[in-house]
Motif scaffolding. Structure first.
Motif, PDB file in Angstrom:
ATOM      1  N   GLU A  39      36.886  32.986  51.502  1.00 46.89           N
ATOM      2  CA  GLU A  39      37.392  34.110  50.543  1.00 46.89           C
ATOM      3  C   GLU A  39      38.799  33.594  50.561  1.00 46.89           C
ATOM      4  N   PHE A  40      39.443  33.966  49.213  1.00 45.85           N
ATOM      5  CA  PHE A  40      40.782  33.770  49.185  1.00 45.85           C
ATOM      6  C   PHE A  40      41.537  34.585  48.143  1.00 45.85           C
ATOM      7  N   GLU A  41      42.886  34.594  47.994  1.00 41.82           N
ATOM      8  CA  GLU A  41      43.621  35.351  47.266  1.00 41.82           C
ATOM      9  C   GLU A  41      44.299  34.480  46.505  1.00 41.82           C
ATOM     10  N   LYS A  42      44.379  34.696  45.034  1.00 42.72           N
ATOM     11  CA  LYS A  42      45.372  33.996  44.120  1.00 42.72           C
ATOM     12  C   LYS A  42      45.711  34.913  43.124  1.00 42.72           C
ATOM     13  N   ASN A  43      47.064  34.837  42.951  1.00 40.74           N
ATOM     14  CA  ASN A  43      47.649  35.770  41.855  1.00 40.74           C
ATOM     15  C   ASN A  43      47.305  37.052  41.909  1.00 40.74           C
ATOM     16  N   GLY A  44      47.063  37.575  43.302  1.00 37.77           N
ATOM     17  CA  GLY A  44      46.814  39.024  43.387  1.00 37.77           C
ATOM     18  C   GLY A  44      45.354  39.521  43.344  1.00 37.77           C
ATOM     19  N   LYS A  45      44.496  38.432  43.021  1.00 36.52           N
ATOM     20  CA  LYS A  45      42.915  38.752  42.857  1.00 36.52           C
ATOM     21  C   LYS A  45      42.151  38.024  44.056  1.00 36.52           C
ATOM     22  N   LEU A  46      41.145  38.687  44.513  1.00 36.08           N
ATOM     23  CA  LEU A  46      40.371  37.914  45.425  1.00 36.08           C
ATOM     24  C   LEU A  46      39.094  37.101  44.852  1.00 36.08           C
ATOM     25  N   TYR A  47      38.937  36.114  45.605  1.00 31.69           N
ATOM     26  CA  TYR A  47      37.703  35.049  44.780  1.00 31.69           C
ATOM     27  C   TYR A  47      36.895  34.741  46.130  1.00 31.69           C
ATOM     28  N   ILE A  48      35.554  34.294  46.145  1.00 34.23           N
ATOM     29  CA  ILE A  48      34.872  33.771  46.617  1.00 34.23           C
ATOM     30  C   ILE A  48      34.443  32.527  46.315  1.00 34.23           C
ATOM     31  N   CYS A  52      26.526  26.489  45.484  1.00 28.19           N
ATOM     32  CA  CYS A  52      25.220  27.432  44.823  1.00 28.19           C
ATOM     33  C   CYS A  52      23.972  26.805  45.868  1.00 28.19           C
ATOM     34  N   LYS A  53      23.443  27.851  46.117  1.00 27.73           N
ATOM     35  CA  LYS A  53      21.968  27.464  46.911  1.00 27.73           C
ATOM     36  C   LYS A  53      20.964  26.923  46.185  1.00 27.73           C
ATOM     37  N   SER A  54      21.053  26.719  44.911  1.00 22.91           N
ATOM     38  CA  SER A  54      19.946  25.999  44.225  1.00 22.91           C
ATOM     39  C   SER A  54      20.180  24.591  43.776  1.00 22.91           C
ATOM     40  N   CYS A  55      21.452  24.526  43.341  1.00 22.43           N
ATOM     41  CA  CYS A  55      21.752  23.013  42.805  1.00 22.43           C
ATOM     42  C   CYS A  55      22.880  22.375  43.634  1.00 22.43           C
ATOM     43  N   GLY A  56      23.510  23.151  44.434  1.00 16.95           N
ATOM     44  CA  GLY A  56      24.559  22.445  45.333  1.00 16.95           C
ATOM     45  C   GLY A  56      26.086  22.546  44.837  1.00 16.95           C
ATOM     46  N   SER A  57      26.104  22.764  43.445  1.00 11.80           N
ATOM     47  CA  SER A  57      27.416  22.718  42.821  1.00 11.80           C
ATOM     48  C   SER A  57      28.439  23.928  43.567  1.00 11.80           C
ATOM     49  N   GLU A  58      29.631  23.356  43.410  1.00  9.99           N
ATOM     50  CA  GLU A  58      30.968  24.271  43.853  1.00  9.99           C
ATOM     51  C   GLU A  58      30.919  25.171  43.012  1.00  9.99           C
ATOM     52  N   LEU A  59      30.932  26.442  43.306  1.00 16.20           N
ATOM     53  CA  LEU A  59      31.233  27.617  42.098  1.00 16.20           C
ATOM     54  C   LEU A  59      32.375  28.688  43.090  1.00 16.20           C
ATOM     55  N   THR A  60      33.096  29.333  42.284  1.00 13.95           N
ATOM     56  CA  THR A  60      34.126  30.350  42.684  1.00 13.95           C
ATOM     57  C   THR A  60      33.829  31.537  41.731  1.00 13.95           C
ATOM     58  N   SER A  61      33.674  32.862  42.340  1.00 17.16           N
ATOM     59  CA  SER A  61      33.675  33.893  41.643  1.00 17.16           C
ATOM     60  C   SER A  61      34.682  35.051  42.044  1.00 17.16           C
ATOM     61  N   GLU A  62      35.261  35.796  41.147  1.00 12.51           N
ATOM     62  CA  GLU A  62      36.303  37.014  41.378  1.00 12.51           C
ATOM     63  C   GLU A  62      35.587  38.007  42.186  1.00 12.51           C
ATOM     64  N   ILE A  63      35.874  38.373  43.290  1.00 10.32           N
ATOM     65  CA  ILE A  63      35.565  39.578  43.916  1.00 10.32           C
ATOM     66  C   ILE A  63      36.140  40.695  43.110  1.00 10.32           C
ATOM     67  N   ASN A  64      35.088  41.742  42.654  1.00 10.29           N
ATOM     68  CA  ASN A  64      35.639  43.072  42.080  1.00 10.29           C
ATOM     69  C   ASN A  64      35.113  44.180  43.084  1.00 10.29           C
ATOM     70  N   ASN A  65      36.114  44.600  43.947  1.00  6.28           N
ATOM     71  CA  ASN A  65      35.836  45.544  45.082  1.00  6.28           C
ATOM     72  C   ASN A  65      35.266  46.834  44.487  1.00  6.28           C
ATOM     73  N   GLU A  66      35.467  47.123  43.430  1.00  2.00           N
ATOM     74  CA  GLU A  66      35.011  48.427  42.778  1.00  2.00           C
ATOM     75  C   GLU A  66      33.290  48.346  42.722  1.00  2.00           C
ATOM     76  N   LEU A  67      32.762  47.072  42.707  1.00  2.00           N
ATOM     77  CA  LEU A  67      31.315  46.971  42.621  1.00  2.00           C
ATOM     78  C   LEU A  67      30.692  46.991  43.872  1.00  2.00           C
ATOM     79  N   ILE A  68      31.336  46.663  44.824  1.00  2.00           N
ATOM     80  CA  ILE A  68      30.741  46.472  46.147  1.00  2.00           C
ATOM     81  C   ILE A  68      30.333  47.828  46.686  1.00  2.00           C
TER      82      ILE A  68
END
Length: 68
Positions: A39-48, A52-68
């Protein structure tokens, strides 16, 4: 500048939800899952980021705390 956060300080249910609710550009599928989450923060936004568990490629998703 990226500020590293400790993903493992989140409650377990949040960790599980974030790990499973991702999008992989390569697979073009949602909710496949992520391995080695970071997890990291960039420009005031959180990301994970991780791999990928399927293909192994690197991925990044923004964390929207309102959805958790």
């Amino acid at each position: 500048m990226d500020e590293k956060k400790d993903f493992h300080l989140r409650p377990i249910f949040e960790q599980e939800w974030l790990i499973e609710n991702t999008w992989c550009e390569r697979c073009q599928k949602a909710d496949i899952g992520i391995e080695n989450p970071n997890e990291f923060e960039k420009n005031g936004k959180l990301y994970i980021s991780g791999f990928c568990k399927s293909c192994g490629s690197e991925l990044t998703s923004e964390i929207n705390n309102e959805l958790i």
